[in-house]
Write a protein that holds these residues in place. Structure first.
Motif, PDB file in Angstrom:
ATOM      1  N   ASP A  15       0.828  -1.205   0.000  1.00 22.95           N
ATOM      2  CA  ASP A  15      -0.069  -0.101   0.118  1.00 22.95           C
ATOM      3  C   ASP A  15       0.756   1.224   0.043  1.00 22.95           C
ATOM      4  O   ASP A  15       0.762   2.115   0.854  1.00 22.95           O
ATOM      5  CB  ASP A  15      -0.909   0.102   1.238  1.00 22.95           C
ATOM      6  N   THR A  17       2.123   4.191  -2.788  1.00 24.82           N
ATOM      7  CA  THR A  17       2.092   5.016  -3.985  1.00 24.82           C
ATOM      8  C   THR A  17       3.470   5.191  -4.375  1.00 24.82           C
ATOM      9  O   THR A  17       4.305   5.783  -3.780  1.00 24.82           O
ATOM     10  CB  THR A  17       1.097   6.299  -4.003  1.00 24.82           C
TER      11      THR A  17
ATOM     12  N   ASP C 281      -1.297   6.274   9.713  1.00 22.33           N
ATOM     13  CA  ASP C 281      -2.135   6.551   8.920  1.00 22.33           C
ATOM     14  C   ASP C 281      -3.010   7.834   8.915  1.00 22.33           C
ATOM     15  O   ASP C 281      -3.733   8.049   8.386  1.00 22.33           O
ATOM     16  CB  ASP C 281      -3.282   5.266   9.101  1.00 22.33           C
ATOM     17  N   TRP C 295     -10.159   5.391   2.090  1.00 22.30           N
ATOM     18  CA  TRP C 295      -9.065   4.949   3.045  1.00 22.30           C
ATOM     19  C   TRP C 295      -7.997   4.659   2.437  1.00 22.30           C
ATOM     20  O   TRP C 295      -6.854   4.897   2.771  1.00 22.30           O
ATOM     21  CB  TRP C 295      -9.891   3.778   3.828  1.00 22.30           C
ATOM     22  N   HIS C 296      -7.897   3.518   1.437  1.00 22.17           N
ATOM     23  CA  HIS C 296      -6.767   3.040   0.880  1.00 22.17           C
ATOM     24  C   HIS C 296      -6.001   4.182  -0.097  1.00 22.17           C
ATOM     25  O   HIS C 296      -4.560   4.066   0.079  1.00 22.17           O
ATOM     26  CB  HIS C 296      -7.102   1.762  -0.195  1.00 22.17           C
ATOM     27  N   SER C 298      -5.989   7.328   0.556  1.00 21.88           N
ATOM     28  CA  SER C 298      -5.441   8.271   1.659  1.00 21.88           C
ATOM     29  C   SER C 298      -4.133   7.449   2.050  1.00 21.88           C
ATOM     30  O   SER C 298      -3.070   8.307   2.219  1.00 21.88           O
ATOM     31  CB  SER C 298      -6.402   8.523   2.651  1.00 21.88           C
ATOM     32  N   TYR C 299      -4.400   6.423   2.386  1.00 24.86           N
ATOM     33  CA  TYR C 299      -3.236   5.339   3.073  1.00 24.86           C
ATOM     34  C   TYR C 299      -1.929   5.446   2.115  1.00 24.86           C
ATOM     35  O   TYR C 299      -0.813   5.742   2.346  1.00 24.86           O
ATOM     36  CB  TYR C 299      -3.802   4.197   3.452  1.00 24.86           C
ATOM     37  N   SER C 300      -2.285   4.880   0.993  1.00 27.21           N
ATOM     38  CA  SER C 300      -1.104   4.686   0.028  1.00 27.21           C
ATOM     39  C   SER C 300      -0.642   6.026  -0.174  1.00 27.21           C
ATOM     40  O   SER C 300       0.777   6.016  -0.218  1.00 27.21           O
ATOM     41  CB  SER C 300      -1.728   4.237  -1.258  1.00 27.21           C
ATOM     42  N   ASP C 301      -1.164   7.183  -0.546  1.00 26.58           N
ATOM     43  CA  ASP C 301      -0.565   8.349  -0.993  1.00 26.58           C
ATOM     44  C   ASP C 301       0.181   8.882   0.127  1.00 26.58           C
ATOM     45  O   ASP C 301       1.318   9.314  -0.066  1.00 26.58           O
ATOM     46  CB  ASP C 301      -1.850   9.342  -1.501  1.00 26.58           C
ATOM     47  N   ARG C 303       1.830   7.196   2.372  1.00 32.29           N
ATOM     48  CA  ARG C 303       3.127   6.468   2.607  1.00 32.29           C
ATOM     49  C   ARG C 303       3.951   6.589   1.399  1.00 32.29           C
ATOM     50  O   ARG C 303       5.043   6.771   1.694  1.00 32.29           O
ATOM     51  CB  ARG C 303       2.650   4.955   2.729  1.00 32.29           C
ATOM     52  N   GLY C 304       3.539   7.026   0.175  1.00 32.31           N
ATOM     53  CA  GLY C 304       4.061   7.386  -0.868  1.00 32.31           C
ATOM     54  C   GLY C 304       4.967   8.551  -0.572  1.00 32.31           C
ATOM     55  O   GLY C 304       6.030   8.811  -1.058  1.00 32.31           O
TER      56      GLY C 304
END
Lengths: 89, 472, 433
Positions: A15, A17, C281, C295-296, C298-301, C303-304
């Motif tokens: 998860d 990006t 998160d 949710w996903h 927001s979470y992935s971005d 962390r990116g």
């Protein structure tokens, strides 16, 4: 050999990006790093031994929880004492 | 077509504090996020500490389910990302569970049977989510971590159940067992959650996730049996999938989430050394469990097997019975099992709400025979309604006097019968002509006059005697 | 706490992320001593960023155990030091707050990941500091900056409040300009804490005694392997010979598991990190989650963009190493290799009392010199074995190569921190005389 497709699939599992440039760069770097890790393939006949570790248990005593002002002190906005998160559906 | 069902049951253990921190576990009536600390909020740097009592409770369950307990078990991290999981992983047990290979006896469809238990392990409950904005697309989610870290045990059965009804029976028995062990409070909302695996022999297995009531399990499985049987009859392939139970509609729906494909990346929890419990199980003394108590009720109170089973089905019910039984064990068994339970269920009340001394008094009155069974039921109903409304009630004696429900004295009944017979000559001649219905009519008339305070069977006899007397 | 320490540092090396100016302090063995704390140790009321943008603005509502310990002893907690993001790095360049510079040569890195603490001590801004060591993160910057730093026995210092990167490997430890100060600080922070289930109730109560005569010191050949700069090797051998001159018996020996140590270390730390770093998160702390997204998303971005490149690399490689079908090849094998390292140490410590060698294969790198991740990882080869085995290890200055400090590393058996300290203390005294 780690391909960009592999990187994308791991990024999805983790998860995270990534940018297009990073996908290519990570594919290259992961290839080198995982090749180095291949040395572990030759490990055999050994098992991790945890016998020295002992459990430390906690008695079932209630301790004071954090005051709610402190619980919510790190978020800019809460609603009726709840944390706010993005929608999950 | 053979139905194959296996269950995974998650139960909250009723410890004082949470699984891995000292926050109070009784969170049900609390404001959100008031029972939380760095550990159960997953704040950076916090570390879990295992609750010794939670381990003891889980071991009690393991022993009651006749499980093997390996000398060493291990906590693992189950990694997935969801806002109810404050650490981004759940601490659970994976390839080294606390206990394995047990069994639980139930009264199955074809008599007593042992349902095999695959494993019993411990884990922590996630937080609670509230989806805001309604409809199909909530706008955002609210999160309360009071539930986060409540100790859970997960009990997994082998696919040994053969019908939704058996599944329900298994759950009832399991619930009773956990209650008897004193490790579980079934009245707590959300204290039990069930995942069920169901398949028709030879076809793919379907998992129904997160059923949160006992009745729901039987309903969901019944729906699924019908759905799968119909599909097979029509030649439609059963997909291996995860479905959700929609309690309000009584149906299961396919969940499009990729949950079942999740790769949880389990690995041993590095913050917790292995759990070593050699010798602990041997030291546990189990209390009397449902099967033993049931046998004792048969032996000690001369309960019928059916009554004994019903009365030992919950620890509080069994305790209630034992408190009122001294009045008259068989009478008490009948009135608790056949009358009281139905009246409670109708009112959605629990056995705890019935004052023991009140029910004892009612039983004593019934035993003395100064009230009819029918009016006894009316008194009970009146008193239960009072309890429901204002958490207290008058005494049965006061109720009987107030509503004038006591049995009429003989002389008064005789007078009423006499009046009824005289004022209904037509019916009386019908009786003489042998028409049974006419007797019932006359009994009804007397009952009306006495407002139910007479025994119908006895009335029947008295009426016929009176008519005979008229003839003579 | 009624006394106040005025802290007005000229932080030319970017050693600190947060500093305090008027610092209250109390009575005790550290009374009034300014002490710097690595920014991955939770401090109530003081921001704790771990060098990461993903924790910007986070103010812990509680103190780490070691913080309670040092405050109880009256120190003045003057600030939080810079570090590689979450401890992932060997240079302190991987920080969202910019790199720390090496006080010995500002064109060079101070080492990492506790580079801020090392620079603050080396520059004289504070006499003592707390660092954390997952695979050398105290010893590497101590060696590169020319100070003393120690990773105690795993289980001897509570990790409660240390923001986890790789739980089974890391520990908090002392950094100072002298062995005595390192020992003093270790005494304070080793108080038992039942909240850390991996801790052992064996507090360090020792006062250093210069003692090395009669001590058998092993020197594994592998500690001077091909990656070690010959000039560094030569300085370290000189130091070992000085120990011999002081009466120690030097024994050369072999440590075959060194062939696996680095790979095992990285697989384990990345795996643990991939799980530890999942909690950021934005729901409970940190820059708030964007509730307009799902949710996903927001979470992935988050962390990116919130994690730097090295952190994302390690999370992804750790995720991969634990994933279905690869767990056996990577994580399980790494744990087995870890056992080989432990077995090797156990065998060696049945023959010798201590082991010695260089802390780092080279002197401090130039800023920006290490761009390839693997070549950076390789520089940890001499420090990771102690973390894999949980044994105590200290780095003390033992000379220079081209004006840059070189560190001598001394290791001992588990819970023999006292012997390690005594040998280091003896060396230090000899070096001064």
């Amino acid at each position: 050999m780690v391909t960009e497709k592999d990187v994308i699939s791991v990024a999805s599992l983790a998860d995270i990006t990534l940018t297009r440039e990073e996908e290519a760069l990570f594919a290259h770097q992961f290839t080198t790093i995982l090749r180095y890790f291949d040395v572990l393939d030759t490990v055999s006949g050994v098992e991790y031994d945890n016998t020295g570790e002992v459990n430390i248990l906690r008695e079932d005593d209630v301790q004071e929880s954090l005051p709610r002002e402190l619980v919510l002190s790190n978020v800019p906005s809460s609603e009726d004492g709840y944390f706010k998160a993005p929608r999950v559906m | 077509m053979t139905v194959i069902i296996g269950l995974e049951i998650h139960c909250q253990l009723n410890t004082r504090s949470k699984m891995f921190c000292g926050c109070a576990a009784g969170y049900q009536d609390s404001e959100p996020n008031t029972h939380v600390c760095p550990v159960c909020l997953g704040l950076p740097g916090s570390l879990p500490g295992i609750n010794r009592t939670a381990v003891m409770y889980a071991l009690k369950v393991a022993k009651a389910l006749d499980c093997e307990v390996p000398p060493e078990s291990e906590f693992s991290r189950k990694n997935y990302f969801y806002p109810d999981l404050p650490k981004g992983f759940q601490i659970t047990q994976y390839d080294k569970p606390l206990a394995v290979r047990g069994s639980l006896l139930i009264d199955g469809e074809d008599g007593e049977k042992a349902v095999r238990i695959t494993r019993v392990h411990m884990e922590e409950d996630p937080g609670r989510l509230v989806h805001m904005g309604g409809g199909d697309r909530p706008r955002y989610t609210l999160v309360d971590y009071n539930r986060s870290g409540i100790p859970l045990i997960e009990i997994v059965t082998e696919p040994d159940l053969r019908s939704p009804k058996e599944a329900r029976k298994f759950l009832n028995k399991l619930r009773a067992t956990l209650e008897y062990l004193g490790v579980f409070d079934s009245d707590r909302e959300g204290s039990i959650r069930v995942d069920a695996n169901i398949s028709m022999e030879g076809h793919a297995r379907v998992e129904i996730k997160n059923i949160s009531s006992y009745k729901g399990v039987e309903k969901a499985l019944t729906f699924e049996v019908t759905r799968q049987k119909n599909a097979i009859r029509r030649g439609v392939k059963i997909e291996r999938e995860t479905r959700h139970f929609v309690e309000a509609r009584g149906v299961t729906t396919s969940s499009r989430s990729k949950e079942e494909e999740n790769d949880y990346r389990y690995f041993p929890e590095p913050d917790l050394p292995p759990l070593r419990v050699s010798g602990w199980v041997e030291d546990i003394e189990l209390p009397e469990l449902p099967d033993a108590r049931r046998q004792r009720f048969i032996d000690q109170y001369a309960c019928s097997p059916e009554h004994a089973r019903t009365l030992t089905g919950g620890i509080r019910l069994a305790g209630f019975y034992e408190e009122v039984a001294p009045v008259d064990p068989p009478l008490a068994a009948t009135w608790v099992a056949d009358v009281l339970l139905g009246e409670l269920s109708y009112r959605d009340m629990g056995i705890d709400s019935v004052p023991v001394h009140v029910f004892r008094e009612l039983l004593e009155i019934l035993r003395a025979g100064t009230i009819t069974d029918k009016n006894g039921v009316d008194v009970l109903r009146t008193l239960l309604d009072q309890v429901r409304e204002r958490q207290e009630c008058e005494s049965p004696a006061a109720c009987i006097v107030r509503l004038d429900l006591g049995k009429k004295a003989g002389g008064e009944i005789d007078r009423i019968i006499n009046t009824v017979v005289r004022s209904n000559p037509g019916a009386v001649s019908d009786v003489k002509a042998g028409k049974k219905g006419a007797v019932h009519f006359l009994v009804g008339q007397v009952m009306k006059e006495t407002r139910g305070r007479a025994d119908p069977a006895e009335l029947n006899r008295l009426l016929l005697e009176e008519i005979d007397r008229l003839e003579g | 706490m009624d006394q106040v320490f005025r802290f007005e540092p000229k932080d030319r090396y970017n050693a600190f992320i947060t500093t305090r100016n008027d610092v209250p302090f109390g009575e005790g063995s550290l009374s009034g001593i300014p002490l710097a704390v690595k920014d991955n140790i939770s401090t109530a009321g003081i921001p704790t960023t771990c060098g990461s943008a993903i924790l910007e603005g986070y103010i812990p509502p509680y103190d780490a155990h070691v913080i309670s310990c040092i405050l109880r002893e009256g120190c003045a907690l003057v600030g939080k030091t810079n570090m590689d993001e979450f401890g992932m790095g060997t240079t302190t360049e991987n920080s969202a707050f910019g790199p720390t510079l090496n006080p010995a040569d500002i064109s060079r890195v101070p080492g990492g990941s506790s580079g801020g603490s090392a620079a603050a001590v080396a520059a004289g801004m504070v006499p003592i500091a707390l660092g954390t060591d997952t695979g050398g993160s105290i010893r590497c910057p101590s060696a590169f900056c020319g100070i003393v730093g120690m990773k105690p026995t795993y289980g001897r210092v509570s990790r409660y409040g240390l923001v986890a990167y790789a739980n089974s490997l890391e520990l908090i430890g002392p950094m100072a300009r002298s062995v005595q100060d390192v020992s003093l600080l270790l005494k304070v922070i080793s108080a038992y804490d039942p909240r850390d289930a991996t801790m052992t109730d064996r507090p360090y109560l020792h006062t250093p005694a210069a003692k090395v005569a009669g001590c058998r010191i092993g020197v594994p050949e592998e500690f001077f392997g091909s990656g070690v700069d010959p000039k560094v090797a030569s300085v370290v051998w000189d130091a070992i010979e000085r120990l011999e001159g002081m009466g120690a018996e030097i024994v050369t020996c072999r440590m075959p598991s060194m062939a696996y140590a680095l790979a095992a270390y990285y697989v384990i730390c990345m795996s643990e990190a991939s799980s530890n770093l999942a909690r950021f998160d934005g729901v409970r702390y940190g820059p708030p989650a964007d509730t307009r997204k799902t949710w996903h998303e927001s979470y992935s971005d988050r962390r990116g963009t919130g994690f730097g490149a090295e952190v994302r690399r390690r999370i992804m490689l750790g995720t991969f190493a634990l994933s279905s079908g690869y767990y056996g090849k990577y994580y399980a094998k790494a744990q087995a290799a870890r056992q080989m390292v432990r077995d090797d140490f156990q065998r060696l410590f049945s023959e010798v009392d201590l082991l010695a060698g260089p802390t780092m294969p080279t002197v401090a790198f130039r800023l920006g010199e290490k761009t390839d991740p693997l070549s950076m990882y390789l520089s940890d080869i001499l420090t990771v074995p102690a973390n894999l085995a949980g044994i105590p290890a200290i780095s003390i200055p033992c000379g220079e190569v081209e004006g840059m400090p070189v560190g001598l590393q001394i290791m001992g058996p588990r819970f023999h921190d006292e012997n390690v300290i005594d040998a280091a203390f003896a060396y230090e005294l000899e070096g001064r005389s």
